[in-house]
Each structure stands twice: as structure tokens, then as C-alpha cells.
Scaffold this motif. Structure first.
Motif, PDB file in Angstrom:
ATOM      1  N   UNK A 284       0.836  -1.205   0.000  1.00  0.00           N
ATOM      2  CA  UNK A 284       0.000   0.000   0.000  1.00  0.00           C
ATOM      3  C   UNK A 284       0.868   1.252   0.000  1.00  0.00           C
ATOM      4  N   UNK A 285       1.996   1.206   0.697  1.00  0.00           N
ATOM      5  CA  UNK A 285       2.879   2.369   0.752  1.00  0.00           C
ATOM      6  C   UNK A 285       3.621   2.566  -0.575  1.00  0.00           C
ATOM      7  N   UNK A 286       3.904   1.479  -1.282  1.00  0.00           N
ATOM      8  CA  UNK A 286       4.443   1.613  -2.643  1.00  0.00           C
ATOM      9  C   UNK A 286       3.445   2.353  -3.516  1.00  0.00           C
ATOM     10  N   UNK A 287       2.192   1.908  -3.449  1.00  0.00           N
ATOM     11  CA  UNK A 287       1.148   2.465  -4.304  1.00  0.00           C
ATOM     12  C   UNK A 287       0.825   3.902  -3.922  1.00  0.00           C
ATOM     13  N   UNK A 288       0.811   4.219  -2.629  1.00  0.00           N
ATOM     14  CA  UNK A 288       0.592   5.605  -2.209  1.00  0.00           C
ATOM     15  C   UNK A 288       1.666   6.504  -2.820  1.00  0.00           C
ATOM     16  N   UNK A 289       2.915   6.032  -2.812  1.00  0.00           N
ATOM     17  CA  UNK A 289       3.983   6.812  -3.429  1.00  0.00           C
ATOM     18  C   UNK A 289       3.778   6.990  -4.921  1.00  0.00           C
ATOM     19  N   UNK A 290       3.423   5.904  -5.611  1.00  0.00           N
ATOM     20  CA  UNK A 290       3.248   5.974  -7.060  1.00  0.00           C
ATOM     21  C   UNK A 290       2.072   6.866  -7.445  1.00  0.00           C
ATOM     22  N   UNK A 291       0.949   6.724  -6.762  1.00  0.00           N
ATOM     23  CA  UNK A 291      -0.236   7.500  -7.128  1.00  0.00           C
ATOM     24  C   UNK A 291      -0.093   8.976  -6.751  1.00  0.00           C
ATOM     25  N   UNK A 292       0.234   9.226  -5.492  1.00  0.00           N
ATOM     26  CA  UNK A 292       0.303  10.611  -5.038  1.00  0.00           C
ATOM     27  C   UNK A 292       1.552  11.318  -5.547  1.00  0.00           C
ATOM     28  N   UNK A 293       2.550  10.545  -5.974  1.00  0.00           N
ATOM     29  CA  UNK A 293       3.712  11.157  -6.612  1.00  0.00           C
ATOM     30  C   UNK A 293       3.402  11.693  -7.988  1.00  0.00           C
ATOM     31  N   UNK A 294       2.346  11.139  -8.617  1.00  0.00           N
ATOM     32  CA  UNK A 294       1.833  11.642  -9.911  1.00  0.00           C
ATOM     33  C   UNK A 294       2.916  11.718 -10.983  1.00  0.00           C
ATOM     34  N   UNK A 295       3.816  10.748 -10.987  1.00  0.00           N
ATOM     35  CA  UNK A 295       4.853  10.712 -12.011  1.00  0.00           C
ATOM     36  C   UNK A 295       6.087  11.525 -11.688  1.00  0.00           C
ATOM     37  N   UNK A 296       6.059  12.295 -10.595  1.00  0.00           N
ATOM     38  CA  UNK A 296       7.240  13.046 -10.171  1.00  0.00           C
ATOM     39  C   UNK A 296       8.160  12.097  -9.420  1.00  0.00           C
ATOM     40  N   UNK A 297       9.383  11.976  -9.898  1.00  0.00           N
ATOM     41  CA  UNK A 297      10.287  10.959  -9.362  1.00  0.00           C
ATOM     42  C   UNK A 297      10.604  11.198  -7.892  1.00  0.00           C
ATOM     43  N   UNK A 298      10.980  12.431  -7.551  1.00  0.00           N
ATOM     44  CA  UNK A 298      11.337  12.726  -6.169  1.00  0.00           C
ATOM     45  C   UNK A 298      10.168  12.589  -5.220  1.00  0.00           C
ATOM     46  N   UNK A 299       8.995  13.064  -5.634  1.00  0.00           N
ATOM     47  CA  UNK A 299       7.813  12.968  -4.778  1.00  0.00           C
ATOM     48  C   UNK A 299       7.440  11.515  -4.538  1.00  0.00           C
ATOM     49  N   UNK A 300       7.549  10.693  -5.559  1.00  0.00           N
ATOM     50  CA  UNK A 300       7.212   9.270  -5.436  1.00  0.00           C
ATOM     51  C   UNK A 300       8.090   8.593  -4.397  1.00  0.00           C
ATOM     52  N   UNK A 301       9.389   8.807  -4.502  1.00  0.00           N
ATOM     53  CA  UNK A 301      10.323   8.182  -3.564  1.00  0.00           C
ATOM     54  C   UNK A 301      10.091   8.705  -2.150  1.00  0.00           C
ATOM     55  N   UNK A 302       9.938  10.007  -2.038  1.00  0.00           N
ATOM     56  CA  UNK A 302       9.811  10.625  -0.721  1.00  0.00           C
ATOM     57  C   UNK A 302       8.543  10.170  -0.012  1.00  0.00           C
ATOM     58  N   UNK A 303       7.421  10.117  -0.731  1.00  0.00           N
ATOM     59  CA  UNK A 303       6.159   9.703  -0.112  1.00  0.00           C
ATOM     60  C   UNK A 303       6.230   8.247   0.326  1.00  0.00           C
ATOM     61  N   UNK A 304       6.725   7.370  -0.540  1.00  0.00           N
ATOM     62  CA  UNK A 304       6.829   5.950  -0.163  1.00  0.00           C
ATOM     63  C   UNK A 304       7.701   5.766   1.063  1.00  0.00           C
ATOM     64  N   UNK A 305       8.758   6.559   1.162  1.00  0.00           N
ATOM     65  CA  UNK A 305       9.641   6.485   2.322  1.00  0.00           C
ATOM     66  C   UNK A 305       8.934   6.987   3.573  1.00  0.00           C
ATOM     67  N   UNK A 306       8.253   8.116   3.472  1.00  0.00           N
ATOM     68  CA  UNK A 306       7.648   8.745   4.643  1.00  0.00           C
ATOM     69  C   UNK A 306       6.437   7.982   5.169  1.00  0.00           C
TER      70      UNK A 306
END
Length: 517
Positions: A284-306
Motif C-alpha cells: 500500500x505504501x508503494x502504491x501511495x507513493x506511485x499515485x500521489x507522486x503523480x509521475x514526479x520521481x522525487x515525490x514518489x520516492x519521498x512519499x513511499x519512504x515517509x
């Protein structure tokens, strides 16, 4: 055990069908240049290293809570090289993948699961959870799929195959069902049910990322591989729903997932504890990063981490999937800084570097494309695109519910040679480990397990951590009621101990929701 082999037969029949039938789709064939294919493969492997490195300092330090925005996570051109040199075990996600890549490279793409299992079991790297339980099983004669089945592996729902399945998608561009067939051969070495589905789902997202550039579509389409009856499916479907309802606040999805999906039923380390290495919540945390990152590489990584919990593995998967979609050449320079310093360095316990696996991965993908009806041209491939098919339903820890966890700390020794305790329920897990005093030689300690005065098995407990038994004893097949569990020493020389730690009790009666007055 008959059900295990019945499931294996069903899988074999289905996977043969899936390998031969790509299904009907508007996208029956996809043409991809050889340079783009290589670029995407490189993006997938490099992404794993980037995501794993970024999340490394936070792994399991935020359990059941998110990492607040004000907490800085460092990133610069020294990070990857530092971990390669000083903490190379961080990259277990990747060198585990490479075990299976290496078997394919040495023995061909038809290498049986037994070769993968033996390579994995005899590798020199340390393991934990489902992986270690499977290693112990294999070294003691329990081969896959039995080695990953929940009756033999109390960690069957854990994250292990999920973090190791990247390779299966990276060698199956646009061919999700071929990726699932690879996962079936390898994922049941260490997992079953939801733990297995985590690997299927991650591999499917990688596979789709070669031929689609819409991350929302990839996340949803990959979920078609997972049975809707499974909790894994339901958890990810919930995340997708929460995203659609509130697409600009990842923390709202995190809170909803935390409320509904953080209970741990199987893993002895996570039941009734604020620790969770279960596959579905970390997926679920992988997917939260992918979806809410919206294709932005840094946002995707940061959200999945946080999102916390396994916060190096989750961004590694997310960054690898997105890296595959956009390609190595499109990963932002900020996130690529320092990677050139490590691309020629072999991962610990392997003879493979990133540069080597880029090449090997390309060759394996090319062969998979041709095996599945694709065509190789001078400068491109035509891929026979596969519409995702749902894999068979597997349910781990079915019909049992944890009801109690208690500390029963004691030691079995040459002198203190018996422990006995009662439970009320239908199953139990006894946690603990074997140890020796004063750096004595490694030894395999032995104790006999009795249930209600009936001999069940002789338990072998190696003191060597590499081949240890992850938990002392377990049984999920008792009739509901009162039972007496007894351990009697058989071979524990002076100076050695079997350390008994905690007892987890299971019942066939669902306790349901608690009512407070």
C-alpha cells in the motif's frame, strides 16, 4: 500437504495457458526500440538502488507512524557510495533479485525452482522472516512450494518476495502473465497467499511500465493479476479508491490504510506489536507513493519512504517501477547524482554490478520477448502484449486468529531440560533462538516437541545465525480447546541454550471487533 501440491498443479496448468495466450487487447503488439528497452531496464535497476539508498536511514524506525515533513532525509552524491562501502547489506532487495537472475544466466530461462531454491538457501548472505524460514526448510529437506507454505513458514505473508520480484517484471516487458509464471516458480520458495501476491503485483507493475506511461493505469491494471477475494487485492483497491476520492493528500490515504490494514495475523514478530512487515500494508505504501507522486520521481520516492515501516524496500520498488516507465535517461539529475560511482561495483555476495545486470537484464528480456511470440528486428522488438490474467486464489492463515501474546522467557539447557505450558485455542507459535556461550563452536541443538503428550517432531536449532530456525515451534492444526505444549531437550551440550521468548496463541473463533463499555 495435499493442498499444497494441488495448488502447484493448478498453477502449472494455468501458467502454461498464460504463456501461450496473450488475450485480446487493443494493444496486441507493441514495438519498442532496442535502445529504449535497454534504457527502461536500466531505469528499473538503477531506481531500486536510488530508492533503497534514500530510505536506508529510516528503515523500521517509524513503525505505525509516518515520517513528518520537517524531518530531513539526506541526499547527495556521496550516499550510494557510502552504503556500498560501509553498509552493503542495505541492498538485500537487489542482491536477492540477483540470485535468481544469476541462476537464469547460468542455467537458462527454464531453470527449475529447485535450482533457484538451492542457490538461495546456500547463499552467504543473512536472511530474515519468510526468507530465513524458507532457507531453513530447504536445508532440512522441505522444498518449494512447501517451503513457503504458511503451515511450514509462519512468515508466509511477509514482504520477502515482494521486495525481490522486480527482476521478473524487468525481464518480461509488456508480458505480465509471463512475469507471473516466473513469480510462481520462485515466489513460492519463501511465500504464500498475500505474501506471494505482493511479488506478483510488483512484477506486473514493472512489466506494464515498459509499454504504458500512465502510472495510475499501471497501478490499476496490474491489480487485475490478483484475486479479488484476497486481502492483498482489497487493501490495494482501497488505496486506489482513497486516492480517487482525495488525490492531493497522501496522508489521508496513509491514515485510512493504517486504520484498516495494519493488523498482522501471521508474522510472529508483528502480531500484537507495532512492527509490520506484512506484504499488503507495505505494498500500500508503494502504491501511495506511485499515485500521489503523480509521475514526479522525487515525490514518489519521498512519499513511499515517509509512509514508514519497511521504508527502504518500499521506495526501492516505487522508484524502480517509475524508473522503468520513464527510463534511465529521464531520471532527474538530482536523483542520479553519485550513481556513476557505484555502477561498476559488484553488489555484496555477488559477481554482478549495475552495469553487468543492465546487460544481462536486456538479454533475458530479449529472449523472453521472442519466447512469447515477439519478433526481433535489427533495431527494435515487437512485443506480443499480454492482457493481465488473475492468478489462482491462495489464502494463508485461513480460519485462525491470534488471541494472545505473552512472554514466557526461559532457557532449555542440559540441566533445565523441559518446559511445558498450556494454551486454549487451535494453534501456537513459540519464538526464540539457539545460542552458545564463550564463542563455542556452532552446533545444531535438538529438542522434542510434544502436544498433549503426543510426540510431534524433533526440532533442530542451529546456533549459526546464517542457517538458524527463525522460530522455535509452531502448529496451526490443533482442534479448538485446551492443549499442553511440551519441549524436552534431546541434544543440548553444556554451554548451549535454546532461548524461549514468547508464545502466540491462535483460535478458530474470530474475536471480531472489541466492544467497549
Amino acid at each position: 500437504m495435499k493442498n499444497i501440491f494441488k495448488t502447484a498443479i493448478m498453477w502449472s496448468v494455468l501458467m502454461i495457458t498464460l504463456s501461450c495466450n496473450t488475450g485480446h487487447s487493443e494493444k496486441n503488439e507493441v514495438t519498442i526500440s532496442k535502445s529504449e528497452l535497454l534504457d527502461k531496464i536500466k531505469g528499473g535497476w538503477a531506481g531500486q538502488v536510488i530508492g533503497c539508498t534514500y530510505g536506508g536511514p529510516t528503515e523500521f524506525r517509524w513503525n505505525g507512524t509516518m515520517i513528518d515533513d520537517h524531518i530531513a532525509i539526506p541526499w547527495d552524491d556521496t550516499r550510494m557510495l557510502w552504503y556500498y562501502k560501509n553498509s552493503p547489506g542495505l541492498y538485500d532487495d537487489i542482491y536477492m533479485d540477483l540470485t535468481f537472475v544469476d541462476v537464469f544466466e547460468k542455467h537458462g530461462l527454464d531453470a527449475p525452482d529447485s535450482l533457484h531454491a538451492l542457490a538461495f538457501a546456500h547463499a552467504e548472505y543473512p536472511l530474515w522472516h519468510a526468507n530465513q524460514a524458507a532457507r531453513y526448510n530447504i536445508l532440512n529437506g522441505i522444498m518449494p512450494p512447501a517451503s513457503g507454505h504458511w503451515k511450514n513458514n509462519p512468515h508466509a505473508d511477509d514482504i520477502d518476495f515482494q521486495i525481490e520480484a522486480d527482476f521478473a517484471g524487468l525481464m518480461s516487458p509488456g508480458m505480465v502473465n509471463s512475469a507471473a509464471a516466473i513469480c510462481d516458480r520462485i515466489g513460492h520458495i519463501m511465500n504464500y497467499g498475500d505474501g506471494f501476491y505482493g511479488g506478483i503485483y510488483v512484477a506486473a507493475m514493472y512489466s506494464l511500465a515498459f509499454v504504458h506511461n500512465d502510472i495510475e493505469f499501471i497501478v490499476e491494471e496490474a491489480l487485475k493479476t490478483i484475486p479479488a477475494e484476497s486481502e492483498f487485492y482489497q487493501c490495494i483497491a482501497d488505496v486506489i479508491k482513497w486516492y480517487k476520492n482525495n488525490p492531493d493528500d497522501w496522508k489521508s490515504a496513509w491514515f485510512e490504510a493504517q486504520k484498516k490494514w495494519t493488523h498482522d495475523k501471521g508474522c510472529p514478530d508483528g502480531v500484537f506489536m507495532p512492527f509490520n512487515i506484512d506484504a499488503k500494508i507495505n505494498a500500500a505504501y508503494i502504491v501511495i507513493g506511485l499515485l500521489y507522486g503523480k509521475g514526479d520521481y522525487g515525490a514518489t520516492i519521498d512519499i513511499s519512504t515517509r509512509c514508514g515501516y519497511d521504508s527502504d524496500c518500499n521506495p526501492a520498488n516505487a522508484a524502480g517501477i517509475l524508473g522503468t516507465m520513464i527510463g534511465y535517461s529521464n531520471i532527474p539529475d538530482y536523483w542520479m547524482q553519485g550513481i556513476e560511482k557505484v555502477e561498476d561495483m559488484n553488489f555484496q555476495y555477488t559477481e554482478m554490478s549495475l552495469n553487468k545486470v543492465y546487460d544481462i537484464g536486456f538479454r533475458h528480456a530479449a529472449e523472453m520477448i521472442k519466447r512469447n511470440g515477439g519478433i526481433e528486428n535489427d533495431d527494435s522488438f515487437i512485443i506480443r502484449y499480454q492482457v493481465p490474467q488473475t492468478v489462482p486464489l491462495e489464502t494463508g492463515f485461513e480460519g485462525i486468529y491470534p488471541t494472545e501474546r505473552k512472554d514466557i522467557s526461559t532457557r532449555l539447557t542440559e540441566q533445565n531440560n523441559e518446559i511445558s505450558f498450556g494454551i486454549t485455542g487451535c494453534g501456537f507459535v513459540l519464538t526464540g533462538y539457539a545460542s552458545a556461550q564463550n564463542n563455542q563452536e556452532n552446533n545444531a541443538l535438538e529438542a522434542d516437541l510434544y502436544i498433549d503428550n503426543n510426540f510431534i517432531e524433533t526440532i533442530k536449532m542451529p546456533t549459526l545465525s546464517l542457517v538458524r530456525r527463525h522460530d522455535v515451534a509452531w502448529n496451526y492444526d490443533l482442534s479448538e480447546g485446551e492443549h499442553t505444549i511440551t519441549l524436552k531437550t534431546r541434544n543440548i551440550p553444556d554451554g548451549y541454550h535454546i532461548n524461549i521468548r514468547e508464545l502466540i496463541v491462535y483460535s478458530s473463533k474470530n474475536p471480531g471487533k472489541h466492544v467497549y463499555f
